[in-house]
Every structure is written in C-alpha cells, then in structure tokens.
Design an enzyme around this catalytic site. Structure first.
Site: not given
Ligand code: NDP
Length: 315
Positions: A273, A19, A15, A141
C-alpha cells in the site's frame, strides 16, 4: 443539502482505532447511536470499559455476534444506518467473511437506508492493477462491494486516504509512527502527492454523509485541499516546526521492493500500500468522477485539521 431527519446509527467495530472515533462523532452530531457489543470480547477490560463509557455518553449497546446470524439481523433492525469499521490489519483474511455476514443480515433485515462497509482507505475500484500481495485488501473490499450492490443495499463507500496517525506520524515512512528530529528516508524522490486525514475528521465526515442524499450509492472521497502534499512537503513542514533540517536519504523503488520481499506476508501487504501511495501516487492520480463526491466540498462546516496542526502534537 443534508436531510433534516437524523438516522439511527449502528457502529460495528466501535472499540477500534477508527470505530471509537465514529461513535464519538455520531454522538457529537446528535445521532441516535448504537454500538455492537460482541460477547467474544470476553474479559477484554479495556473494550468493556470503553463500551460502558459510550453508554454513559448516550450510546446504546447492542449485544450481537458474527457467529449468530439472528443476533446480527436483530441488531440491524434497530437502526437506519450501519457503519462497519472492523479491522483491516489484524484480521485481514476474516474481514471479508465478517462483512459478508453483515451484508446478509442487512439484506434479511430489509430496513437499512444506508450501509457503509469497512473501507476508509484507498479506493479499491481504482486498484485493479495493484501488486501482490497487497492487492488482497482491494480485491476483498471489491467482493464486499459487489455483494452490497447485488443485494440492492443503499450504500456509501468512504475513501479516507491516509490515516494521519500512521502516515504523518512517521513522515510517510513505513514502520514509523513518530517523526524523527534527525533523519528521514524519502521514498523515491519524495515528490508523489498523497492525502492525509486526521482520524477524527474521517469520523466526522463519515457521520455527516450518512443522511446526505448526494452521497447515496456513491464514493465519498476525503481530500482536504491543504492536506494534499508530497512526502517532501510533509518533511518541510516538520522541519519548520522543529527549526531544523533533517538528514535525508532516499530509497529507490527497486530497493523498496527488494526489502519488501524479505518481510512476512502481513508486512508485505502493508508495504504494497505504501508503494502504491508513495511511489505511484495512486491517491491523487485520478479525478473524482460522477460516481463520487469530495467531502470537504460537501461539508465545508467541518474545520478539518491541517497537516501543520496535526504535526504540532509531536513537538
Ligand atoms: P482495528 O484494528 O482497530 O479493529 C476495529 C474493530 O474490528 C475492533 O475494535 C473489533 O470490534 C473488530 N474486530 C477485530 N477482530 C474481530 C473479529 N475477529 N471479529 C469481529 N470483529 C473483530 O481497525 P481499524 O480502525 O484500524 O480499521 C478500520 C478500517 O480502517 C479498516 O477497513 C482498515 O482497512 C481501515 N484503515 C485504513 C487506514 C488508512 O491509512 N487509510 C489505516 C488503518 C485502517 P469490536 O469493537 O467489536 O471488538
């Protein structure tokens, strides 16, 4: 050449910002798609509704919790491929622990043909000299990578470079996600090249790679050639679109670092970053080696969104 058989895919963090796009791309590609449904989301109506909409579109929801190892093992046993897209921003300190739990579950299940951990950014293997405090992201990572490799889990790491929404939306200025029509602060001389990728394209390239033997145990770098641009070039594209030149000022490296020190820890991590990307050019200052492949070359059928097209949405 991509394999003919399509794998069953489990998306963890389905979600989330990235994702949900992975789920959509997986369904669009006709993969049998499973989405982890954590009981912990409780009454979060938006997440529940999103999960139900995935189900309506053909995904299967799998209830499992990071606090229940067996439930994770059972979830993983249903599929061939696991893609983790859990948060890197809000739960940074937990991300490593959660991913290690997932690695343990995948190891125990023993059936997974490919695991893609939650990377999707700068290649952490190239960041051994990264600055504090932002280096924590790369270090974490790398710990996850090590665990994957020690466990002998087949994998692909996706280095997605800059999410377009964050970087293009703000004309590469941290703290901005909408482009100004008046003024822009250039980071240094604004000439370091970075790489911007539409988040839907990141998801599509990721799904394209899961059954591809060419990326097994390698890093997939997303470098759409037209999107390798400096901040100045991004600004020029925006200026052309709005038919107006922006006022420009510049923030030196020293000013940027001094201002960064005033911020809280989480902000500093994000700003580190930006520093490496925009002042040092860390995304483009290396050639892809034998341990990597480039996505737009492997999957030319993906018609990626160019920076020009992406910026149109802000008009
Ligand atoms: P989000 O902040 O949107 O979170 C993604 C999911 O993480 C949530 O939907 C939730 O899954 C799960 N989550 C959050 N808290 C918990 C918890 N406490 N326990 C278990 N699951 C949890 O993530 P992003 O989509 O922003 O990031 C995804 C990846 O992309 C990361 O590795 C990030 O580093 C990377 N990224 C890279 C960027 C770039 O510019 N290159 C920019 C932003 C992110 P659920 O659906 O189960 O609730």
């Amino acid at each position: 050449m991509a394999a003919a058989k399509k794998s069953k895919v489990l998306i963890v963090g389905g979600t989330g910002y990235l994702g949900k796009r992975l789920v959509r791309a997986s369904l669009a590609e006709g993969q049998e798609t499973y989405v982890l449904y954590r009981p912990e989301i409780g009454l979060d109506i938006d997440k529940v509704q999103m999960l139900l909409s995935f189900k309506q579109q053909g995904a299967r929801l799998v209830v499992a919790s990071f606090s229940d190892h067996k439930s994770l093992v059972d979830a993983v046993k249903l599929v061939d491929v696991v893609i983790c897209a859990i948060s890197g921003v809000h739960i940074r300190s937990h991300q490593i622990l959660l991913q290690l739990k997932l690695v343990d579950a995948i190891k125990e299940a023993g059936n997974v043909k490919r695991f893609l951990p939650s990377e999707f950014g700068t290649d952490p293997a190239k960041m051994e000299n990264a600055m504090e405090p932002g280096r924590v992201t790369f270090d974490d990572k790398m710990v996850v990578r090590k665990a994957i490799e020690v466990a002998g889990i087949p994998h692909t790491y996706v280095s997605a470079n800059c999410f377009a929404g964050y970087f293009l939306g703000g004309l590469c200025q941290p703290g901005h996600i909408l482009p100004s029509k008046d003024h822009v602060v250039l980071l240094g001389d604004g000439n370091q090249k970075a790489i911007y990728v539409d988040e839907d394209d990141i998801a599509m390239y990721t799904i394209k790679t899961i059954d591809d033997p060419r990326t097994l145990n390698k890093t997939l770098y997303l470098r759409p050639p037209e999107n390798i641009l400096s901040q100045r070039e991004v600004v020029q594209i925006w200026e052309k679109l709005i038919g107006k030149e922006l006022l420009k000022s510049s923030l030196s490296k020293e000013e940027f670092l001094a201002a960064m020190k005033e911020q809280d820890f989480a902000e500093q991590v994000g700003l580190t970053h930006y520093y490496h990307v925009c002042y040092e050019g860390c995304l483009t200052n290396f050639e892809i080696g034998a341990d990597g492949e480039e996505a737009s070359k492997l999957y030319p059928q993906v018609k990626y969104t160019t920076v020009v097209d992406y910026l149109q949405r802000y008009l």
